[in-house]
Scaffold this motif. Structure first.
Motif, PDB file in Angstrom:
ATOM      1  N   LEU A   1       0.827  -1.204   0.000  1.00 44.29           N
ATOM      2  CA  LEU A   1       0.000   0.000   0.000  1.00 44.29           C
ATOM      3  C   LEU A   1       0.864   1.257   0.000  1.00 44.29           C
ATOM      4  O   LEU A   1       1.799   1.380   0.795  1.00 44.29           O
ATOM      5  CB  LEU A   1      -0.912   0.025   1.225  1.00 44.29           C
ATOM      6  CG  LEU A   1      -2.055  -0.989   1.262  1.00 44.29           C
ATOM      7  CD1 LEU A   1      -2.805  -0.877   2.586  1.00 44.29           C
ATOM      8  CD2 LEU A   1      -3.010  -0.781   0.094  1.00 44.29           C
ATOM      9  N   THR A   2       0.533   2.194  -0.880  1.00 43.62           N
ATOM     10  CA  THR A   2       1.163   3.513  -0.876  1.00 43.62           C
ATOM     11  C   THR A   2       0.242   4.466  -0.122  1.00 43.62           C
ATOM     12  O   THR A   2      -0.908   4.666  -0.513  1.00 43.62           O
ATOM     13  CB  THR A   2       1.391   4.015  -2.314  1.00 43.62           C
ATOM     14  OG1 THR A   2       2.324   3.146  -2.960  1.00 43.62           O
ATOM     15  CG2 THR A   2       1.944   5.434  -2.319  1.00 43.62           C
ATOM     16  N   LEU A   3       0.754   5.070   0.950  1.00 48.15           N
ATOM     17  CA  LEU A   3      -0.093   5.846   1.857  1.00 48.15           C
ATOM     18  C   LEU A   3       0.165   7.351   1.797  1.00 48.15           C
ATOM     19  O   LEU A   3      -0.511   8.114   2.488  1.00 48.15           O
ATOM     20  CB  LEU A   3       0.131   5.367   3.302  1.00 48.15           C
ATOM     21  CG  LEU A   3      -0.133   3.879   3.558  1.00 48.15           C
ATOM     22  CD1 LEU A   3       0.239   3.521   4.994  1.00 48.15           C
ATOM     23  CD2 LEU A   3      -1.589   3.534   3.286  1.00 48.15           C
ATOM     24  N   ASP A   4       1.131   7.796   0.996  1.00 47.30           N
ATOM     25  CA  ASP A   4       1.557   9.196   1.077  1.00 47.30           C
ATOM     26  C   ASP A   4       1.172  10.017  -0.152  1.00 47.30           C
ATOM     27  O   ASP A   4       1.890  10.929  -0.544  1.00 47.30           O
ATOM     28  CB  ASP A   4       3.069   9.271   1.296  1.00 47.30           C
ATOM     29  CG  ASP A   4       3.862   8.661   0.140  1.00 47.30           C
ATOM     30  OD1 ASP A   4       3.239   8.011  -0.724  1.00 47.30           O
ATOM     31  OD2 ASP A   4       5.089   8.832   0.108  1.00 47.30           O
ATOM     32  N   LEU A   5       0.025   9.704  -0.755  1.00 43.04           N
ATOM     33  CA  LEU A   5      -0.386  10.465  -1.935  1.00 43.04           C
ATOM     34  C   LEU A   5      -1.637  11.293  -1.654  1.00 43.04           C
ATOM     35  O   LEU A   5      -2.473  11.508  -2.516  1.00 43.04           O
ATOM     36  CB  LEU A   5      -0.631   9.525  -3.125  1.00 43.04           C
ATOM     37  CG  LEU A   5      -0.657  10.211  -4.503  1.00 43.04           C
ATOM     38  CD1 LEU A   5       0.694  10.806  -4.842  1.00 43.04           C
ATOM     39  CD2 LEU A   5      -1.103   9.245  -5.582  1.00 43.04           C
ATOM     40  N   GLN A   6      -1.767  11.781  -0.420  1.00 41.43           N
ATOM     41  CA  GLN A   6      -2.918  12.628  -0.108  1.00 41.43           C
ATOM     42  C   GLN A   6      -2.873  13.936  -0.898  1.00 41.43           C
ATOM     43  O   GLN A   6      -3.907  14.508  -1.241  1.00 41.43           O
ATOM     44  CB  GLN A   6      -2.958  12.953   1.391  1.00 41.43           C
ATOM     45  CG  GLN A   6      -3.202  11.748   2.281  1.00 41.43           C
ATOM     46  CD  GLN A   6      -1.919  11.055   2.678  1.00 41.43           C
ATOM     47  OE1 GLN A   6      -0.886  11.270   2.076  1.00 41.43           O
ATOM     48  NE2 GLN A   6      -1.982  10.220   3.693  1.00 41.43           N
ATOM     49  N   VAL A   7      -1.658  14.414  -1.168  1.00 41.86           N
ATOM     50  CA  VAL A   7      -1.461  15.630  -1.956  1.00 41.86           C
ATOM     51  C   VAL A   7      -0.597  15.275  -3.156  1.00 41.86           C
ATOM     52  O   VAL A   7       0.436  14.621  -3.018  1.00 41.86           O
ATOM     53  CB  VAL A   7      -0.773  16.731  -1.122  1.00 41.86           C
ATOM     54  CG1 VAL A   7      -0.510  17.960  -1.989  1.00 41.86           C
ATOM     55  CG2 VAL A   7      -1.630  17.102   0.076  1.00 41.86           C
TER      56      VAL A   7
ATOM     57  N   GLN B   1      -4.522  13.302  -9.893  1.00 37.93           N
ATOM     58  CA  GLN B   1      -5.645  13.905  -9.185  1.00 37.93           C
ATOM     59  C   GLN B   1      -6.742  12.884  -8.936  1.00 37.93           C
ATOM     60  O   GLN B   1      -7.375  12.874  -7.875  1.00 37.93           O
ATOM     61  CB  GLN B   1      -6.174  15.095  -9.990  1.00 37.93           C
ATOM     62  CG  GLN B   1      -5.212  16.272 -10.034  1.00 37.93           C
ATOM     63  CD  GLN B   1      -5.658  17.350 -10.995  1.00 37.93           C
ATOM     64  OE1 GLN B   1      -6.508  17.119 -11.873  1.00 37.93           O
ATOM     65  NE2 GLN B   1      -5.093  18.535 -10.863  1.00 37.93           N
ATOM     66  N   TRP B   2      -6.973  12.011  -9.905  1.00 35.69           N
ATOM     67  CA  TRP B   2      -8.007  10.983  -9.758  1.00 35.69           C
ATOM     68  C   TRP B   2      -7.625   9.986  -8.668  1.00 35.69           C
ATOM     69  O   TRP B   2      -8.453   9.588  -7.849  1.00 35.69           O
ATOM     70  CB  TRP B   2      -8.199  10.274 -11.088  1.00 35.69           C
ATOM     71  CG  TRP B   2      -9.165   9.138 -11.037  1.00 35.69           C
ATOM     72  CD1 TRP B   2     -10.527   9.203 -10.951  1.00 35.69           C
ATOM     73  CD2 TRP B   2      -8.840   7.743 -11.071  1.00 35.69           C
ATOM     74  NE1 TRP B   2     -11.063   7.939 -10.933  1.00 35.69           N
ATOM     75  CE2 TRP B   2     -10.058   7.027 -11.005  1.00 35.69           C
ATOM     76  CE3 TRP B   2      -7.644   7.036 -11.157  1.00 35.69           C
ATOM     77  CZ2 TRP B   2     -10.098   5.636 -11.022  1.00 35.69           C
ATOM     78  CZ3 TRP B   2      -7.682   5.658 -11.178  1.00 35.69           C
ATOM     79  CH2 TRP B   2      -8.904   4.974 -11.106  1.00 35.69           C
ATOM     80  N   ILE B   3      -6.356   9.591  -8.634  1.00 33.46           N
ATOM     81  CA  ILE B   3      -5.908   8.636  -7.624  1.00 33.46           C
ATOM     82  C   ILE B   3      -5.985   9.243  -6.233  1.00 33.46           C
ATOM     83  O   ILE B   3      -6.493   8.637  -5.288  1.00 33.46           O
ATOM     84  CB  ILE B   3      -4.472   8.164  -7.930  1.00 33.46           C
ATOM     85  CG1 ILE B   3      -4.479   7.259  -9.169  1.00 33.46           C
ATOM     86  CG2 ILE B   3      -3.873   7.413  -6.746  1.00 33.46           C
ATOM     87  CD1 ILE B   3      -3.106   6.918  -9.680  1.00 33.46           C
ATOM     88  N   ALA B   4      -5.486  10.479  -6.101  1.00 34.62           N
ATOM     89  CA  ALA B   4      -5.460  11.115  -4.786  1.00 34.62           C
ATOM     90  C   ALA B   4      -6.846  11.565  -4.345  1.00 34.62           C
ATOM     91  O   ALA B   4      -7.097  11.748  -3.157  1.00 34.62           O
ATOM     92  CB  ALA B   4      -4.507  12.306  -4.807  1.00 34.62           C
TER      93      ALA B   4
END
Length: 227
Positions: free
Chosen positions: A155-161, A223-226
């Motif tokens: 899991l990648t957890l650091d793509l909030q921004v 943008q869609w992923i985040a």
């Protein structure tokens, strides 16, 4: 064939062979690249501890990673756009990892799909997943990975921004590559790369095809992923 002695030799070979926009996607970072420089410095600071006066007759790096045997404590990290660095790149990478005996991690943003890679190897591989706002699509990717017998979910957890990748913006990076005068002139100097990518099975994101309308825009995708 050039003599390759280290990773930097491989990097220089790739820089000569691969289109600039694609190479820079792998080689460069976000914003002013402070994190990229810090990561490289941290890795370069790691050293191997020398041990002497001990029995080294039977040396082994073998270990287990998430319950699976590995020839050394290393896994191939997920890398987007591998299939544009070289045609069918993810399948080739998975085969190489399988042959060497280390785990291979397929990126959500891969060019080859989960199913493509599963058909190319005999042993399970890992799958990397972004924590997306579209939970339904994320669940469908997990089910596809499960059906492909992936043995671990990363899991990648650091793509909030969304990180702004300045070099990608300057290069006008698109997937599949958009033909402009600049990219055309660059491709003319990389004919073997262009032909190889054209022979590859896919030219866009295999795991996302048919899901969102503009898979060619990396900004739209991020943008869609985040969310």
């Amino acid at each position: 064939m050039p003599v390759v002695t280290n990773v930097e030799d491989l990097r220089q070979l790739a820089k000569k062979r691969v289109a600039k926009a694609i190479f820079d996607y792998v080689d460069r970072g976000s914003y002013d690249e402070a994190t990229l420089r810090a990561n490289r410095a941290d890795l370069e600071a790691l050293t191997l501890r020398q041990r002497v006066a001990i029995d080294v007759d039977r040396r082994s790096l073998r270990t287990t990673l998430v319950g699976h045997d590995a020839t050394m404590p290393v896994a191939i990290a997920p890398t987007g756009l591998t299939g544009l660095n070289w045609g069918d790149g993810e399948m080739l990478g998975a085969r190489a990892a399988e042959r060497f005996g280390v785990p291979f991690t397929l990126s959500t943003m891969s060019i080859c799909s989960i199913e493509d890679v599963a058909a190319a190897v005999a042993k399970p591989f890992w799958f990397q997943l972004y924590v997306m706002r579209d939970r339904g699509f994320a669940a469908s990717l997990i089910e596809r990975a499960r059906a492909a017998k992936c043995s671990a979910l990363v899991l990648t957890l650091d793509l909030q921004v969304q990180g702004q990748r300045h070099q990608d913006l300057k290069n006008g990076l698109a997937v599949p590559p958009r033909l402009t005068l600049g990219t055309f002139l660059d491709v003319l100097t990389k004919p073997s790369w262009a032909l190889n990518v054209l022979r590859g099975k896919r030219k866009s994101f295999g795991n996302l095809e048919g899901r969102i309308p503009n898979t060619g825009s990396l900004t739209t995708l991020s943008q869609w992923i985040a969310g």
